[in-house]
Design a protein around this motif. Structure first.
Motif, PDB file in Angstrom:
ATOM      1  N   ASP A 175      69.768   0.597  82.586  1.00  0.00           N
ATOM      2  CA  ASP A 175      69.272  -0.770  82.335  1.00  0.00           C
ATOM      3  C   ASP A 175      68.994  -0.954  80.842  1.00  0.00           C
ATOM      4  N   PHE A 176      68.745   0.150  80.152  1.00  0.00           N
ATOM      5  CA  PHE A 176      68.404   0.114  78.738  1.00  0.00           C
ATOM      6  C   PHE A 176      69.602   0.552  77.901  1.00  0.00           C
ATOM      7  N   ASP A 177      69.991  -0.278  76.938  1.00  0.00           N
ATOM      8  CA  ASP A 177      71.130   0.050  76.076  1.00  0.00           C
ATOM      9  C   ASP A 177      70.703   0.644  74.746  1.00  0.00           C
ATOM     10  N   ASN A 178      69.424   0.465  74.380  1.00  0.00           N
ATOM     11  CA  ASN A 178      68.960   0.851  73.050  1.00  0.00           C
ATOM     12  C   ASN A 178      67.661   1.644  73.143  1.00  0.00           C
ATOM     13  N   VAL A 179      67.676   2.859  72.600  1.00  0.00           N
ATOM     14  CA  VAL A 179      66.491   3.722  72.625  1.00  0.00           C
ATOM     15  C   VAL A 179      66.214   4.223  71.216  1.00  0.00           C
ATOM     16  N   ILE A 180      64.945   4.151  70.824  1.00  0.00           N
ATOM     17  CA  ILE A 180      64.481   4.775  69.583  1.00  0.00           C
ATOM     18  C   ILE A 180      63.608   5.950  70.013  1.00  0.00           C
ATOM     19  N   LEU A 181      63.993   7.141  69.578  1.00  0.00           N
ATOM     20  CA  LEU A 181      63.364   8.364  70.042  1.00  0.00           C
ATOM     21  C   LEU A 181      62.703   9.095  68.870  1.00  0.00           C
ATOM     22  N   PHE A 182      61.469   9.511  69.061  1.00  0.00           N
ATOM     23  CA  PHE A 182      60.699  10.238  68.042  1.00  0.00           C
ATOM     24  C   PHE A 182      60.528  11.678  68.510  1.00  0.00           C
ATOM     25  N   GLY A 183      61.088  12.611  67.731  1.00  0.00           N
ATOM     26  CA  GLY A 183      61.075  13.993  68.166  1.00  0.00           C
ATOM     27  C   GLY A 183      61.027  14.984  67.029  1.00  0.00           C
ATOM     28  N   HIS A 184      61.584  16.160  67.303  1.00  0.00           N
ATOM     29  CA  HIS A 184      61.393  17.335  66.447  1.00  0.00           C
ATOM     30  C   HIS A 184      62.721  17.935  65.990  1.00  0.00           C
ATOM     31  N   ASN A 185      62.633  18.663  64.885  1.00  0.00           N
ATOM     32  CA  ASN A 185      63.796  19.409  64.395  1.00  0.00           C
ATOM     33  C   ASN A 185      63.759  20.788  64.997  1.00  0.00           C
ATOM     34  N   GLY A 186      64.763  21.352  64.873  1.00  0.00           N
ATOM     35  CA  GLY A 186      66.096  21.687  65.138  1.00  0.00           C
ATOM     36  C   GLY A 186      66.785  20.743  66.101  1.00  0.00           C
ATOM     37  N   ALA A 187      66.072  20.261  67.144  1.00  0.00           N
ATOM     38  CA  ALA A 187      66.740  19.461  68.170  1.00  0.00           C
ATOM     39  C   ALA A 187      67.429  18.239  67.562  1.00  0.00           C
ATOM     40  N   TYR A 218      64.773  -2.851  72.300  1.00  0.00           N
ATOM     41  CA  TYR A 218      64.883  -1.395  72.381  1.00  0.00           C
ATOM     42  C   TYR A 218      63.660  -0.834  73.079  1.00  0.00           C
ATOM     43  N   LEU A 219      63.813   0.404  73.466  1.00  0.00           N
ATOM     44  CA  LEU A 219      62.782   1.176  74.124  1.00  0.00           C
ATOM     45  C   LEU A 219      62.318   2.249  73.142  1.00  0.00           C
ATOM     46  N   PHE A 220      61.027   2.513  73.074  1.00  0.00           N
ATOM     47  CA  PHE A 220      60.483   3.588  72.252  1.00  0.00           C
ATOM     48  C   PHE A 220      60.157   4.771  73.149  1.00  0.00           C
ATOM     49  N   TRP A 221      60.715   5.946  72.833  1.00  0.00           N
ATOM     50  CA  TRP A 221      60.365   7.197  73.504  1.00  0.00           C
ATOM     51  C   TRP A 221      59.804   8.138  72.455  1.00  0.00           C
ATOM     52  N   SER A 222      58.726   8.833  72.797  1.00  0.00           N
ATOM     53  CA  SER A 222      58.148   9.775  71.843  1.00  0.00           C
ATOM     54  C   SER A 222      57.757  11.072  72.522  1.00  0.00           C
ATOM     55  N   SER A 223      57.896  12.147  71.773  1.00  0.00           N
ATOM     56  CA  SER A 223      57.323  13.427  72.164  1.00  0.00           C
ATOM     57  C   SER A 223      55.813  13.250  72.276  1.00  0.00           C
ATOM     58  N   VAL A 224      55.194  14.080  73.093  1.00  0.00           N
ATOM     59  CA  VAL A 224      53.740  14.023  73.249  1.00  0.00           C
ATOM     60  C   VAL A 224      52.997  14.694  72.092  1.00  0.00           C
ATOM     61  N   ALA A 225      53.700  15.404  71.227  1.00  0.00           N
ATOM     62  CA  ALA A 225      53.036  16.064  70.095  1.00  0.00           C
ATOM     63  C   ALA A 225      52.390  15.012  69.193  1.00  0.00           C
TER      64      ALA A 225
END
Length: 161
Positions: A100-112, A48-55
């Protein structure tokens, strides 16, 4: 098949007078992030790929998950446009992922996050709490084509205590 895991950042601290994006995690937030990240490995795809907000609070949460899941911290991708509280902006970023990427783990914020999982998943969630983990699966080969998917797993800290 595309798999998306959304993690709402852990509880942040309001102790210091900082800009919103600079707020760090609270002690309870640190504990909850460790608790959830230590539990979720059996619900993750092999790669998997890790994506994160910059906060700060989102990036600290991503770092805790990376450490507990043995994911290389230098491979975390920080995205300015994930610092959003709007599910449409969040969807736009997700749909831009390279196929190319099938799996992403994303770290973000609420409401979104809550609004996104309710729009794109098949299980209604009143509110994804801090450190909440929601796994979605989409029966498509193109991230740009994601629509209504299947909610595979929901993990919240209070269920693990």
């Amino acid at each position: 098949m595309k798999n998306l895991i959304l993690v709402r950042h852990a509880k942040s601290s309001w102790e210091a007078p900082l800009n919103d994006r600079d707020r760090p995690l609270s002690k309870n937030g640190l504990k909850a992030a460790h608790l959830v990240s230590s539990y979720v490995s059996k619900y993750l795809p092999k790669t998997y790929l890790f994506w994160s907000s910059v906060a700060e609070r989102a990036s600290q949460t991503a770092l805790i998950f990376a450490q507990n899941l043995s994911y290389p911290i230098e491979s975390i991708i920080y995205k300015e446009d994930l610092y959003t509280f709007d599910e449409n902006q969040l969807a736009k970023v997700i749909k831009s992922c390279k196929n190319d990427f099938d799996n992403v783990i994303l770290f973000g914020h609420n409401g979104a996050i809550t609004n996104f999982v309710n729009k794109f998943g098949d299980v209604f969630i009143e509110n994804v709490p801090t450190s909440g983990f929601v796994s979605l699966q989409f029966d498509v080969e193109d991230w740009g084509a994601i629509q209504k998917g299947k909610t595979l797993k929901i993990i919240v800290p209070k269920d693990l205590k």
